[in-house]
Design a protein around this motif. Structure first.
Motif, short mmCIF file in Angstrom:
data_model
loop_
_atom_site.label_atom_id
_atom_site.label_comp_id
_atom_site.label_asym_id
_atom_site.label_seq_id
_atom_site.Cartn_x
_atom_site.Cartn_y
_atom_site.Cartn_z
N LEU A 130 0.84 -1.19 0.00
CA LEU A 130 0.00 0.00 0.00
C LEU A 130 0.88 1.24 0.00
N ALA A 131 0.79 2.04 -1.05
CA ALA A 131 1.49 3.31 -1.13
C ALA A 131 0.45 4.42 -1.16
N THR A 132 -0.45 4.39 -0.19
CA THR A 132 -1.62 5.26 -0.19
C THR A 132 -1.66 6.23 0.98
N GLY A 133 -0.63 6.23 1.83
CA GLY A 133 -0.66 7.08 3.01
C GLY A 133 -1.37 6.41 4.17
N ARG A 134 -1.28 7.03 5.34
CA ARG A 134 -1.78 6.40 6.55
C ARG A 134 -3.19 6.82 6.94
N GLN A 135 -3.71 7.87 6.32
CA GLN A 135 -4.97 8.43 6.80
C GLN A 135 -6.19 7.60 6.42
N THR A 136 -6.06 6.73 5.43
CA THR A 136 -7.21 5.93 5.00
C THR A 136 -6.96 4.43 5.13
N LEU A 137 -6.02 4.04 5.97
CA LEU A 137 -5.66 2.63 6.09
C LEU A 137 -6.84 1.75 6.48
N GLU A 138 -7.70 2.24 7.36
CA GLU A 138 -8.80 1.39 7.83
C GLU A 138 -9.74 0.99 6.71
N ARG A 139 -9.72 1.70 5.60
CA ARG A 139 -10.60 1.36 4.49
C ARG A 139 -10.16 0.10 3.75
N PHE A 140 -8.95 -0.36 4.05
CA PHE A 140 -8.44 -1.59 3.43
C PHE A 140 -8.60 -2.80 4.34
N ALA A 141 -9.45 -2.70 5.35
CA ALA A 141 -9.59 -3.77 6.33
C ALA A 141 -10.04 -5.08 5.69
N GLY A 142 -10.68 -5.02 4.53
CA GLY A 142 -11.10 -6.24 3.84
C GLY A 142 -9.94 -7.08 3.33
N LEU A 143 -8.72 -6.54 3.39
CA LEU A 143 -7.53 -7.28 2.96
C LEU A 143 -6.89 -8.05 4.11
N ASP A 145 -6.92 -10.96 5.01
CA ASP A 145 -6.39 -12.29 4.68
C ASP A 145 -5.14 -12.22 3.79
N CYS A 146 -4.64 -11.01 3.58
CA CYS A 146 -3.43 -10.81 2.78
C CYS A 146 -2.30 -10.35 3.69
N ASP A 147 -1.09 -10.39 3.14
CA ASP A 147 0.07 -9.80 3.81
C ASP A 147 0.17 -8.37 3.32
N VAL A 148 -0.24 -7.43 4.16
CA VAL A 148 -0.35 -6.03 3.74
C VAL A 148 0.82 -5.23 4.33
N ILE A 149 1.51 -4.51 3.46
CA ILE A 149 2.63 -3.66 3.87
C ILE A 149 2.29 -2.23 3.48
N ALA A 150 2.21 -1.36 4.47
CA ALA A 150 1.84 0.03 4.23
C ALA A 150 3.04 0.93 4.47
N ARG A 151 3.44 1.66 3.44
CA ARG A 151 4.57 2.57 3.60
C ARG A 151 4.07 3.95 4.01
N GLN A 152 4.75 4.52 5.00
CA GLN A 152 4.44 5.88 5.42
C GLN A 152 5.72 6.61 5.77
N ILE A 153 5.65 7.93 5.77
CA ILE A 153 6.83 8.76 5.98
C ILE A 153 7.28 8.73 7.43
N ASP A 154 6.34 8.87 8.35
CA ASP A 154 6.67 8.94 9.77
C ASP A 154 6.51 7.58 10.44
N PRO A 155 7.28 7.30 11.50
CA PRO A 155 7.09 6.07 12.26
C PRO A 155 5.66 6.01 12.80
N PRO A 156 5.06 4.82 12.87
CA PRO A 156 3.67 4.71 13.34
C PRO A 156 3.54 5.12 14.80
N ASP A 157 2.40 5.70 15.13
CA ASP A 157 2.13 6.07 16.51
C ASP A 157 1.08 5.16 17.15
N GLY A 158 0.84 4.01 16.51
CA GLY A 158 -0.11 3.05 17.04
C GLY A 158 -0.02 1.76 16.25
N PRO A 159 -0.78 0.74 16.66
CA PRO A 159 -0.75 -0.54 15.94
C PRO A 159 -1.42 -0.44 14.58
#
Length: 242
Positions: A130-143, A145-159
């Motif tokens: 996922l190269a879509t940013g962190r603000q809409t990650l929850e919209r991909f919750a249907g994935l 059952d996949c191995d999902v890797i989300a790239r973001q600029i800043d270190p995550p501040d939560g799970p």
């Protein structure tokens, strides 16, 4: 005349530099979505305005004579609000909107309207980048059952917001060679991007083409009415007419 530049993109930084060089009285506004943003060559403010009413108050109180909206193409709510308020106040408004990406020979793109629609494209068990940013990650919750890797600029501040996902921290720009090496190392089966446009961030699409990785391309949302330019040079020419 004082110009308000709604910033946050590479085009905004370039426009700010040209405005400063031309000694145009301006202020750049950054939303603050990135913790260490690249600051423009203009006086800057960071943070939201507090909705349409707050934005209108700022424009009036600061004596803003024109607004150039160079925000991200997917910041459509901000753009719609800004255009509407400027229309109500009689303040000239210009949207600096870079062209969308277009698929070419060898590209395997599947266009979808919303983030949630990628679930119908991508099979269970796929490794998804996922190269879509962190603000809409929850919209991909249907994935989940996949191995999902989300790239973001800043270190995550939560799970990660759903099972099966993990973060990868990286700050652009990324070369095509870097992206090819990364996708190979991760074993990426699908790339998911928003159609943001722009040459610098197209490297991931070029890498996907070289590796024959299919791309789920999220279409741009509708943009507000009003004057639009595609280049910084056109925006500067527009400012000289005011």
């Amino acid at each position: 005349m004082k110009v308000l530049l709604l910033a946050g993109t590479a085009e905004a930084r370039e426009l700010a530099a040209q405005m400063a060089a031309a000694e145009i009285n301006g202020v750049a506004s950054l939303a603050g979505a990135v913790r260490r943003p690249a600051m423009p060559d203009l006086p800057a403010r960071v943070g939201g305005f507090g909705g349409a009413e707050g934005f209108a108050d700022y424009v009036r109180n600061e004596g803003i004579g024109a607004v150039v909206d160079a925000t991200h193409p997917f910041a459509h709510r901000i753009s719609a609000r800004s255009q509407r308020v400027c229309g109500d106040l009689g303040v000239p408004y210009l949207q600096l909107l870079r062209p969308a990406w277009q698929a070419g020979r060898g590209d395997n793109w599947r266009e979808v309207d919303r983030e949630e629609d990628v679930v119908g494209l991508i099979p269970s068990g796929a490794t998804v980048f996922l190269a879509t940013g962190r603000q809409t990650l929850e919209r991909f919750a249907g994935l989940k059952d996949c191995d999902v890797i989300a790239r973001q600029i800043d270190p995550p501040d939560g799970p990660f917001p759903f099972p099966g996902g993990r973060f990868l921290v990286g700050r652009p720009p990324f070369s095509v060679e870097d992206e090819v090496a990364l996708f190979r190392d991760l074993g990426v089966d699908w790339l998911v991007v928003k159609n943001a446009g722009g040459a610098p961030s197209r490297s991931k699409l070029d890498a996907a083409k070289l590796l024959e990785i299919p791309v789920a391309m999220i279409a741009r949302p509708p943009q507000p009415p009003g004057a639009k330019m595609e280049t910084v040079e056109e925006a500067m020419a527009w400012l000289t007419t005011l």
